[in-house]
Every structure is written in structure tokens, then in C-alpha cells.
Design an enzyme around this catalytic site. Structure first.
Site, PDB file in Angstrom:
ATOM      1  N   HIS A 281       0.836  -1.364   0.039  1.00  0.00           N
ATOM      2  CA  HIS A 281      -0.056  -0.081  -0.034  1.00  0.00           C
ATOM      3  C   HIS A 281       0.968   1.195  -0.039  1.00  0.00           C
ATOM      4  O   HIS A 281       1.958   1.535   1.059  1.00  0.00           O
ATOM      5  CB  HIS A 281      -0.934   0.080   1.108  1.00  0.00           C
ATOM      6  CG  HIS A 281      -1.838  -1.184   1.300  1.00  0.00           C
ATOM      7  ND1 HIS A 281      -2.294  -1.758   2.395  1.00  0.00           N
ATOM      8  CD2 HIS A 281      -2.648  -1.715   0.123  1.00  0.00           C
ATOM      9  CE1 HIS A 281      -3.090  -2.795   2.108  1.00  0.00           C
ATOM     10  NE2 HIS A 281      -3.333  -2.874   0.959  1.00  0.00           N
TER      11      HIS A 281
ATOM     12  N   GLU B 292       1.647   3.839   2.915  1.00  0.00           N
ATOM     13  CA  GLU B 292       2.235   3.331   4.308  1.00  0.00           C
ATOM     14  C   GLU B 292       3.713   3.540   4.353  1.00  0.00           C
ATOM     15  O   GLU B 292       4.353   2.628   4.182  1.00  0.00           O
ATOM     16  CB  GLU B 292       1.625   1.928   4.432  1.00  0.00           C
ATOM     17  CG  GLU B 292       0.261   1.711   4.464  1.00  0.00           C
ATOM     18  CD  GLU B 292      -0.146   0.206   4.549  1.00  0.00           C
ATOM     19  OE1 GLU B 292      -1.498  -0.010   4.495  1.00  0.00           O
ATOM     20  OE2 GLU B 292       0.650  -0.635   4.299  1.00  0.00           O
TER      21      GLU B 292
ATOM     22  N   HIS C 247       3.727  -3.232   7.042  1.00  0.00           N
ATOM     23  CA  HIS C 247       2.487  -2.386   6.690  1.00  0.00           C
ATOM     24  C   HIS C 247       2.411  -1.030   7.767  1.00  0.00           C
ATOM     25  O   HIS C 247       3.061  -1.438   8.820  1.00  0.00           O
ATOM     26  CB  HIS C 247       1.253  -2.845   6.600  1.00  0.00           C
ATOM     27  CG  HIS C 247       1.177  -3.946   5.419  1.00  0.00           C
ATOM     28  ND1 HIS C 247       0.193  -3.527   4.264  1.00  0.00           N
ATOM     29  CD2 HIS C 247       1.604  -4.821   5.059  1.00  0.00           C
ATOM     30  CE1 HIS C 247       0.221  -4.432   3.264  1.00  0.00           C
ATOM     31  NE2 HIS C 247       1.190  -5.492   3.685  1.00  0.00           N
TER      32      HIS C 247
ATOM     33  N   GLU D 284       2.103  -4.878  10.997  1.00  0.00           N
ATOM     34  CA  GLU D 284       1.551  -3.613  11.032  1.00  0.00           C
ATOM     35  C   GLU D 284       1.965  -2.564  12.001  1.00  0.00           C
ATOM     36  O   GLU D 284       2.157  -2.912  13.264  1.00  0.00           O
ATOM     37  CB  GLU D 284      -0.136  -3.739  11.642  1.00  0.00           C
ATOM     38  CG  GLU D 284      -0.951  -4.308  10.494  1.00  0.00           C
ATOM     39  CD  GLU D 284      -1.345  -3.633   9.110  1.00  0.00           C
ATOM     40  OE1 GLU D 284      -0.968  -2.394   9.190  1.00  0.00           O
ATOM     41  OE2 GLU D 284      -1.789  -4.596   8.504  1.00  0.00           O
TER      42      GLU D 284
END
Length: 372
Positions: A80, A83, A189, A253
Site C-alpha cells: 500500500h 504506508e 504495513h 502493522e
């Protein structure tokens, strides 16, 4: 900063990369394609030589030349494009290797997943790249994006790149027959919204294989003590590597989405230190496993958006891992009310703006885990 797309020759690309080690800048300046080239670098501390191979835009491989590698490591970011913290972490590690400041003990593949989306500071251009692996790029997922777009082409390229990387590692290995190459893939991410647990990792579905304790220890060394165990196949990048190649894999994350230059990189010092050690050391010294150090969750509900009229019944600033009492209406999809069903059931990855047919929300519940 704008990035004019001026195609340079392999020789000019090599010269630029050797001068500053900034592979991210090179990638952003060639968002769709880049000439292949390779060269060697020498670590100023160990005098060890490393082969550097640029395979395409955003794809670079480091291979030690003085010995066989016992680990094949994939570190991906920018699946993505907005990010940014993981992108900055990986670019700094790449730069350190190229400039001779970091030893390469193990074969390592770095991937900036979606360069065009980096350049527009968006999650994706046409379609969510992290829903297109394990063949998802060739399946009509009912999202209105069609079967032909740049993200689908990129997903196929990244699948083939990882496959070739792992196969080549096995072919090059000169290990005793009792040993095998260990494979790793950490897909880095940041989340759309904040989280009660600032950093967390998703452990892909293992198809009845055990959870690996040393992998949890490595996550803890990275400063990550919240683990979400997936209980079904997905089309994410980390699941692809885990399922098809037996790689130790996580979707990691690292806090909340922030623009370039606005990340507090001190918050990621443990992540960077641990990834650097993974690349540069023969073996890792990990903290002793203690289940009380962790918060473990498993997925309970997978909520896909099925109607145009879809909305959440909690505020936009409600954080990941916020739990609700049993029976709370957390979303409505057309005429259907979606409620919590379990004690301690919490929300994660809410996004009401996904295309119809895509996942809009997961709910998770605490779980007891006994890894091997």
C-alpha cells in the site's frame, strides 16, 4: 516532490545507486519499469562481498558471495503506497548495504510493492494489491476494477519474483542433507487508523501446521506483542509465501499511516534493529518466550460489504482492537444489522469505503495459543 519518469540506462542507474544508495528515489523515478543491472559491494566492517541485483523497479536482491546462505529473507513494503514508515525502514537498510555499512549474511530480497501508489500517496491506484496474491490477480473479485490493471500485473510479477528467489536459494544452497534453507517473508504495513495495540502482526493461516515459537520471539524482539492468528486462506502477500513456500511469514502493522517525513522513526528502532540483525547475523539471540508477554487474538467475523448502503456504527477515530459488549450493532449492510457475538469481541481493519464484495471489517476475540 514530483518524480519525472525518465528512463535511464542500466549503467546510469547503477552509477546513481552506487553514489547514494537511495533505491527508493530510483524506484519512484521509474515507477512502472526499470532496466536490470547488478554489481558488487564490499562491507567496510567485514570485507565481505555482496552481489546486488536490481530485477525491476522496486525489486532488489542481496546475495553474500563468500558463503552459502542458510536463510532466504523477503522484506516487502509499499504494497500500500501511502504506508510510509515501513518504506523508510527498508530503504535505510538497503542504503546501508549498498554503502558498505551493513553486512549481508543471508540472501535478502527487498520489495517496494506498488511504486505508482507511492508517488500519488494513495493506498492503491485501481485495486488493493494485498487482495491479489495466490492467484487473486486472475480472478474476478466483483470489485468493478476488471481483470486488467497495473496492480494485477504487479501482483503476478511479485509472485513470480518471490517464487524465483526461493527456488534459486534452494538450488544454490550447499547445506548438509539434514538441513534446509529457512525461508522468511515479513510484509510491512501501517494501518489506516490508530490502534490500542500500536504495533501488531497477522500470522497467516497455517493449515494445521503449528505456530512457531521462535517467530513469536522475533516479533517480540521487534517490539510487537499483539498477534492476530488468521484461521482461513487469504489473498495477502504474506499468506502467499507462507502457504506456497513454507516461509515463516507475517503481515506486520507498524502504527498508523503517516506522510513521508512525519513518522517518528524512534518508535521503530526495535523493528529496524531486529531486521538488520536478521540480515547480517548468522543466528539471532532472541528474548525467552513468555506467553504473558503477548496478547493473542483470532478472527471471529469476516464482514464483507454487500450493499451500496453500508455504514459503521462507531466513530471514525475508534481504534483497532476496541471491543464492544455482546449484541452491539457495529455495522449495517443494507437492511442487515451486524452485531458482536462474543465476549471481548473487537474490531480491526474497518474500512467502509471498500468496493462491494470486499472485506470491510474483521472482528477478533482473545485466544489462548500454545506454539511449538
Amino acid at each position: 516532490m514530483s518524480y519525472p519518469q525518465k528512463q535511464l540506462s542500466a549503467e546510469k542507474l547503477k552509477k546513481e545507486l552506487l553514489a547514494n544508495g537511495d533505491f527508493l528515489h530510483l524506484t519512484r523515478s521509474h515507477e512502472f519499469s526499470m532496466a536490470r543491472f547488478n554489481f558488487e559491494v564490499v562491507c567496510r566492517y567485514s570485507s565481505a562481498k555482496t552481489k546486488v541485483s536490481v530485477l525491476d523497479t522496486g525489486i532488489i536482491v542481496f546475495e553474500p558471495l563468500s558463503h552459502s546462505s542458510s536463510k532466504d529473507i523477503v522484506l516487502s513494503s509499499a504494497v500500500h503506497g501511502n504506508e510510509t514508515a515501513p518504506i523508510e525502514i527498508c530503504n535505510e537498510l538497503i542504503k546501508q548495504v549498498i554503502l558498505g555499512e551493513l553486512n549481508v549474511e543471508h540472501r535478502t530480497l527487498f520489495i517496494f510493492g506498488n511504486p505508482p501508489s507511492i508517488n500519488i500517496s494513495k493506498r492503491f491506484v485501481e485495486e488493493n494489491l494485498n487482495r491479489l496474491f495466490s492467484g487473486g490477480h486472475s480472478i474476478d473479485q466483483g470489485q468493478g476494477a476488471g481483470l486488467i490493471n497495473k496492480e494485477r500485473d504487479r501482483a503476478l510479477l511479485l509472485e513470480n519474483t518471490v517464487r524465483d528467489f526461493f527456488i534459486a536459494g534452494s538450488e544454490q544452497a550447499s547445506l548438509p542433507s539434514s538441513k534446509a534453507i529457512e525461508r522468511f517473508h515479513y510484509d510491512l504495513h501501517t494501518a489506516i487508523r490508530g490502534s490500542k495495540n500500536d504495533k501488531f502482526a497477522v500470522y497467516p493461516f497455517q493449515h494445521n501446521k503449528p505456530w512457531v515459537k521462535t517467530q513469536l520471539q522475533f516479533m517480540f524482539a521487534c517490539g510487537i506483542n499483539t498477534i492476530l492468528f488468521s484461521n482461513s486462506p487469504t489473498t495477502t502477500f504474506s499468506y502467499f509465501s507462507s502457504n506456497e513456500f513454507g516461509a515463516h511469514a507475517f503481515t506486520v502493522e507498524l502504527g498508523k499511516v503517516m506522510p513521508f517525513g512525519e513518522n517518528d522513526m524512534a518508535k521503530f528502532s526495535k523493528v529496524k534493529t531486529s531486521l538488520s540483525a536478521l540480515i547480517s547475523q548468522k543466528s539471532l539471540t532472541l528474548p525467552e518466550y513468555n506467553k504473558d508477554d503477548f496478547s493473542f487474538f483470532e478472527i471471529d467475523q469476516i464482514i464483507d460489504r454487500k450493499n451500496k448502503d453500508f455504514k459503521f456504527h462507531f466513530a471514525d477515530d475508534v481504534e483497532n482492537f476496541t471491543d464492544f459488549p455482546i449484541g452491539t450493532v457495529i455495522a449495517t449492510d443494507g437492511d442487515k444489522a451486524i452485531k458482536t457475538k462474543q465476549q471481548g469481541e473487537a474490531i480491526i481493519f474497518p474500512n467502509a469505503n471498500v468496493a462491494i464484495g470486499q472485506r470491510a471489517l474483521l472482528t477478533v476475540i482473545p485466544v489462548v495459543v500454545n506454539p511449538e
